[in-house]
Enzyme design. Structure first.
Site, PDB file in Angstrom:
ATOM      1  N   ARG A 174       0.819  -1.220   0.000  1.00  0.00           N
ATOM      2  CA  ARG A 174       0.000   0.000   0.000  1.00  0.00           C
ATOM      3  C   ARG A 174       0.854   1.272   0.000  1.00  0.00           C
ATOM      4  O   ARG A 174       0.473   2.296   0.567  1.00  0.00           O
ATOM      5  CB  ARG A 174      -0.961   0.007   1.206  1.00  0.00           C
ATOM      6  CG  ARG A 174      -1.868  -1.205   1.287  1.00  0.00           C
ATOM      7  CD  ARG A 174      -2.837  -1.297   0.121  1.00  0.00           C
ATOM      8  NE  ARG A 174      -3.625  -2.500   0.197  1.00  0.00           N
ATOM      9  CZ  ARG A 174      -3.353  -3.638  -0.443  1.00  0.00           C
ATOM     10  NH1 ARG A 174      -2.302  -3.700  -1.245  1.00  0.00           N
ATOM     11  NH2 ARG A 174      -4.124  -4.694  -0.315  1.00  0.00           N
ATOM     12  N   SER A 225     -10.291   0.478   4.167  1.00  0.00           N
ATOM     13  CA  SER A 225      -9.571  -0.108   5.304  1.00  0.00           C
ATOM     14  C   SER A 225      -8.842   0.986   6.079  1.00  0.00           C
ATOM     15  O   SER A 225      -8.116   1.792   5.505  1.00  0.00           O
ATOM     16  CB  SER A 225      -8.563  -1.141   4.823  1.00  0.00           C
ATOM     17  OG  SER A 225      -9.212  -2.223   4.193  1.00  0.00           O
ATOM     18  N   GLU A 295      -3.732   2.714   7.451  1.00  0.00           N
ATOM     19  CA  GLU A 295      -3.602   2.645   6.010  1.00  0.00           C
ATOM     20  C   GLU A 295      -4.243   3.871   5.381  1.00  0.00           C
ATOM     21  O   GLU A 295      -3.768   4.392   4.373  1.00  0.00           O
ATOM     22  CB  GLU A 295      -4.279   1.373   5.481  1.00  0.00           C
ATOM     23  CG  GLU A 295      -4.243   1.226   3.975  1.00  0.00           C
ATOM     24  CD  GLU A 295      -4.778  -0.115   3.506  1.00  0.00           C
ATOM     25  OE1 GLU A 295      -5.558  -0.122   2.550  1.00  0.00           O
ATOM     26  OE2 GLU A 295      -4.422  -1.145   4.096  1.00  0.00           O
TER      27      GLU A 295
END
Length: 302
Positions: A174, A225, A295
């Site tokens: 990510r 998320s 995140e």
């Protein structure tokens, strides 16, 4: 700022709005105003905008469709550049796909599936733009952008347009080089896909989309998320084991469907979400001695 907005309007760079609430531009429907929000009508006009940013030394930030973002209640200082319809071209040449940063990732996955091209099935339920997906190496279902990207065209603050290879993008979980080391805007991406059976591809995409609908609260305002998975553990599982599903602070609530999603349950502020994030971090560390990292990208005035 009024003078700047007037200059941008005179240059006809695209849609220009002053004091624009970013709650209107994020999937969690939270965020104070941007001093100035610009949606450039073309790459050339994006370059003009960046030239003004550079010469006037103005703070800036690029966004796509506003997923994976939590914007401060106090908003964002300077210029927010939103990539939209002005940078949303798509070209397919055999198994090579060239697409602009403002193109919807879901729309791209759907369009490509109809051409019998495989490699983007994982993206069928990710509600962001191509630029944002490349920027954060978006992924799901065991795959991510780094698996298919050949190169990306980046506009840097100094006005230079530069193609970065997959290796130069510095992808990891990510993350890409654009987040810290070399801030820039993804204006175009080239993906290398493979030929496949259209029906099989669409069936896999349908399964992925249904899985998201069944397990994640995509019918409620959320940012995606919230925490990175502290592998080999999974953030959602840790939060659920701690009994935190449904826990709320103000208008922010941990989803009843999935522990790693915080939803705007009505009138939530960024401060509510930040307080809930901290509560989760403290709870998991006390019970498991695991440090949770976000995140979702948290941006804006402190």
């Amino acid at each position: 700022m009024n003078e700047l907005i007037s200059t941008l309007n005179d240059l006809n760079v695209g849609k220009v709005k002053g004091n624009e609430p970013l709650a209107n531009h994020t999937t969690i429907k939270i965020g104070g105003p941007a001093d100035c929000l610009i949606e450039p009508s073309s790459l050339e006009n994006l370059q003009k905008t960046m030239e003004i940013i550079r010469t006037k030394n103005i703070k800036w930030r690029a966004i796509g469709r506003g997923s994976n973002l939590l914007v401060s209640d106090k908003g964002i200082e300077g210029i927010v550049i939103k990539l939209g319809a002005g940078l949303a071209n798509l070209e397919v040449n055999g198994t090579e796909v060239t697409v602009d940063g403002g193109y919807s990732l879901v729309a791209l996955a759907t369009s490509i599936s109809k051409k019998g091209l495989s490699g983007l099935e994982f993206a069928s339920g990710i509600p962001g733009s191509v630029g944002g997906a490349v920027y954060m190496n978006a992924g799901a279902h065991g795959s991510d952008i780094s698996k298919i990207l050949t190169k990306a065209l980046i506009l840097f603050e100094d006005g230079n347009l530069e193609w970065l290879s997959n290796e130069e993008m510095g992808f990891s979980y990510r993350t890409s080089v654009l987040q810290k080391q070399r801030p820039g805007i993804v204006v175009r991406a080239v993906f290398q896909l493979s030929e496949g059976d259209g029906e099989t591809i669409r069936e896999q995409m349908k399964k992925n989309k249904n899985y998201r609908k069944e397990t994640q609260p995509w019918d409620s305002p959320c940012a995606g998320s919230i925490f990175r998975n502290p592998l080999p553990n999974y953030a959602g599982q840790l939060i659920e084991e701690a009994g935190l599903k449904g826990y709320s602070i103000g208008g922010a609530k941990i989803s009843d469907m999935h522990g790693n999603f915080i939803v705007n349950d009505g009138g939530a502020t960024a401060e509510d979400v930040l307080a809930l994030i901290q509560y989760v971090k403290d709870t998991i560390f006390e019970s498991k001695q695991i440090r949770m990292e976000t995140e979702v990208e948290i941006i804006g005035r402190k």
